[in-house]
Design a protein around this motif. Sequence first.
Motif, PDB file in Angstrom:
ATOM      1  N   ILE A  22     -10.272  -4.516   0.135  1.00 24.29           N
ATOM      2  CA  ILE A  22      -8.961  -4.132  -0.384  1.00 24.29           C
ATOM      3  C   ILE A  22      -7.942  -4.973   0.364  1.00 24.29           C
ATOM      4  O   ILE A  22      -7.977  -5.052   1.594  1.00 24.29           O
ATOM      5  CB  ILE A  22      -8.673  -2.639  -0.149  1.00 24.29           C
ATOM      6  N   SER A  23      -7.027  -5.586  -0.374  1.00 26.18           N
ATOM      7  CA  SER A  23      -5.970  -6.399   0.230  1.00 26.18           C
ATOM      8  C   SER A  23      -4.736  -5.543   0.483  1.00 26.18           C
ATOM      9  O   SER A  23      -4.485  -4.568  -0.233  1.00 26.18           O
ATOM     10  CB  SER A  23      -5.581  -7.549  -0.707  1.00 26.18           C
ATOM     11  N   PRO A  24      -3.931  -5.924   1.477  1.00 32.18           N
ATOM     12  CA  PRO A  24      -2.740  -5.140   1.805  1.00 32.18           C
ATOM     13  C   PRO A  24      -1.747  -4.972   0.650  1.00 32.18           C
ATOM     14  O   PRO A  24      -1.015  -3.994   0.621  1.00 32.18           O
ATOM     15  CB  PRO A  24      -2.103  -5.927   2.955  1.00 32.18           C
ATOM     16  N   ASP A  25      -1.726  -5.883  -0.299  1.00 34.85           N
ATOM     17  CA  ASP A  25      -0.749  -5.800  -1.386  1.00 34.85           C
ATOM     18  C   ASP A  25      -1.222  -4.959  -2.574  1.00 34.85           C
ATOM     19  O   ASP A  25      -0.491  -4.761  -3.536  1.00 34.85           O
ATOM     20  CB  ASP A  25      -0.388  -7.197  -1.869  1.00 34.85           C
ATOM     21  N   GLY A  48      -4.246  -1.493   4.759  1.00 34.77           N
ATOM     22  CA  GLY A  48      -2.846  -1.852   4.539  1.00 34.77           C
ATOM     23  C   GLY A  48      -2.389  -1.708   3.106  1.00 34.77           C
ATOM     24  O   GLY A  48      -1.267  -2.054   2.758  1.00 34.77           O
ATOM     25  N   ALA A  49      -3.248  -1.178   2.241  1.00 38.32           N
ATOM     26  CA  ALA A  49      -2.906  -1.017   0.828  1.00 38.32           C
ATOM     27  C   ALA A  49      -2.167   0.308   0.625  1.00 38.32           C
ATOM     28  O   ALA A  49      -2.113   1.150   1.519  1.00 38.32           O
ATOM     29  CB  ALA A  49      -4.165  -1.070  -0.022  1.00 38.32           C
ATOM     30  N   ARG A  50      -1.624   0.472  -0.577  1.00 41.91           N
ATOM     31  CA  ARG A  50      -0.851   1.671  -0.897  1.00 41.91           C
ATOM     32  C   ARG A  50      -1.624   2.536  -1.879  1.00 41.91           C
ATOM     33  O   ARG A  50      -2.158   2.053  -2.880  1.00 41.91           O
ATOM     34  CB  ARG A  50       0.489   1.271  -1.513  1.00 41.91           C
ATOM     35  N   VAL A  51      -1.670   3.847  -1.608  1.00 41.63           N
ATOM     36  CA  VAL A  51      -2.303   4.806  -2.519  1.00 41.63           C
ATOM     37  C   VAL A  51      -1.302   5.124  -3.621  1.00 41.63           C
ATOM     38  O   VAL A  51      -0.240   5.694  -3.367  1.00 41.63           O
ATOM     39  CB  VAL A  51      -2.733   6.089  -1.779  1.00 41.63           C
ATOM     40  N   ALA A  52      -1.645   4.734  -4.853  1.00 45.71           N
ATOM     41  CA  ALA A  52      -0.764   4.987  -6.003  1.00 45.71           C
ATOM     42  C   ALA A  52      -0.872   6.434  -6.465  1.00 45.71           C
ATOM     43  O   ALA A  52       0.063   6.980  -7.039  1.00 45.71           O
ATOM     44  CB  ALA A  52      -1.124   4.043  -7.149  1.00 45.71           C
ATOM     45  N   GLY A  53      -2.023   7.076  -6.212  1.00 46.89           N
ATOM     46  CA  GLY A  53      -2.224   8.454  -6.613  1.00 46.89           C
ATOM     47  C   GLY A  53      -3.670   8.857  -6.463  1.00 46.89           C
ATOM     48  O   GLY A  53      -4.522   8.048  -6.094  1.00 46.89           O
ATOM     49  N   VAL A  54      -3.921  10.143  -6.756  1.00 45.35           N
ATOM     50  CA  VAL A  54      -5.268  10.700  -6.714  1.00 45.35           C
ATOM     51  C   VAL A  54      -5.508  11.414  -8.037  1.00 45.35           C
ATOM     52  O   VAL A  54      -4.725  12.283  -8.433  1.00 45.35           O
ATOM     53  CB  VAL A  54      -5.435  11.692  -5.542  1.00 45.35           C
ATOM     54  N   GLY A  55      -6.588  11.048  -8.719  1.00 43.77           N
ATOM     55  CA  GLY A  55      -6.967  11.699  -9.960  1.00 43.77           C
ATOM     56  C   GLY A  55      -8.355  12.298  -9.829  1.00 43.77           C
ATOM     57  O   GLY A  55      -9.211  11.730  -9.153  1.00 43.77           O
ATOM     58  N   SER A  56      -8.563  13.448 -10.465  1.00 41.52           N
ATOM     59  CA  SER A  56      -9.886  14.072 -10.427  1.00 41.52           C
ATOM     60  C   SER A  56     -10.154  14.804 -11.736  1.00 41.52           C
ATOM     61  O   SER A  56      -9.229  15.101 -12.495  1.00 41.52           O
ATOM     62  CB  SER A  56      -9.996  15.045  -9.247  1.00 41.52           C
ATOM     63  N   VAL A  57     -11.419  15.091 -11.955  1.00 34.85           N
ATOM     64  CA  VAL A  57     -11.808  15.856 -13.132  1.00 34.85           C
ATOM     65  C   VAL A  57     -11.542  17.338 -12.865  1.00 34.85           C
ATOM     66  O   VAL A  57     -10.906  18.016 -13.651  1.00 34.85           O
ATOM     67  CB  VAL A  57     -13.295  15.630 -13.487  1.00 34.85           C
ATOM     68  N   VAL A  58     -12.017  17.852 -11.720  1.00 34.83           N
ATOM     69  CA  VAL A  58     -11.900  19.271 -11.387  1.00 34.83           C
ATOM     70  C   VAL A  58     -11.257  19.436 -10.018  1.00 34.83           C
ATOM     71  O   VAL A  58     -11.646  18.766  -9.063  1.00 34.83           O
ATOM     72  CB  VAL A  58     -13.294  19.960 -11.372  1.00 34.83           C
ATOM     73  N   ASP A  59     -10.288  20.344  -9.927  1.00 30.33           N
ATOM     74  CA  ASP A  59      -9.703  20.756  -8.652  1.00 30.33           C
ATOM     75  C   ASP A  59     -10.021  22.232  -8.483  1.00 30.33           C
ATOM     76  O   ASP A  59      -9.421  23.090  -9.128  1.00 30.33           O
ATOM     77  CB  ASP A  59      -8.193  20.522  -8.644  1.00 30.33           C
TER      78      ASP A  59
END
Length: 193
Positions: free
Chosen positions: A104-107, A134-145
């Motif tokens: 994973i690259s920082p950008d 150094g990368a950015r988490v755009a979000g978290v998606g899941s099927v079941v919470d």
Amino acid sequence: MSTPALLDIFRSSGALLEGHFKLTSGLHSNTYFQCAKVLQYPEYLTEICKNIIEAFNGLDIDTVISPAVGGIVVGTEVGRQLGVKTIFAERKEGNMVLRRGFTISPDEKVLVVEDVITTGGSVAEVIEVVQGAGARVAGVGSVVDRSNGTVTLAEKQFSLLTLEVKNYEPDSCPLCAAKIPLDAPGSRSLRNS
């Protein structure tokens, strides 16, 4: 996709199990979501992942990453539909790491995708891997919470099915007290491979 419709899909595919289960988190429960049994059917996999992607419309995502093993199928399909690089983190000596030449690259803007969230432990570890690069988490998606939305892992988070399922600490589990046989269908046993 409505909650009743998704629950019907889980039931009809044999993916919603009832009994006494040891979850990947180590907790016990009377309910287990075996997402792989739903995701083996292309029509369900495609529709489920389409719904997850819709929650992240407008985000410029470069990479999708999932924790191994459960999240790999859903993560790969989300990445395929987005047309972006798709990788996974896996356990080595008990810790989530990138292997197999994945980087994973920082950008990069990275979407973390999981099948089932109970405590969010595996996803939190994957987030550490992403941020450590150094990368950015755009979000978290899941099927079941399974936490009914009480586990917050990212500013932008979406689960297709959000509901509260009873979980028990092993030492205070009423299912253990009732001597109901314990099944451990999760993948945490793979952590030291």
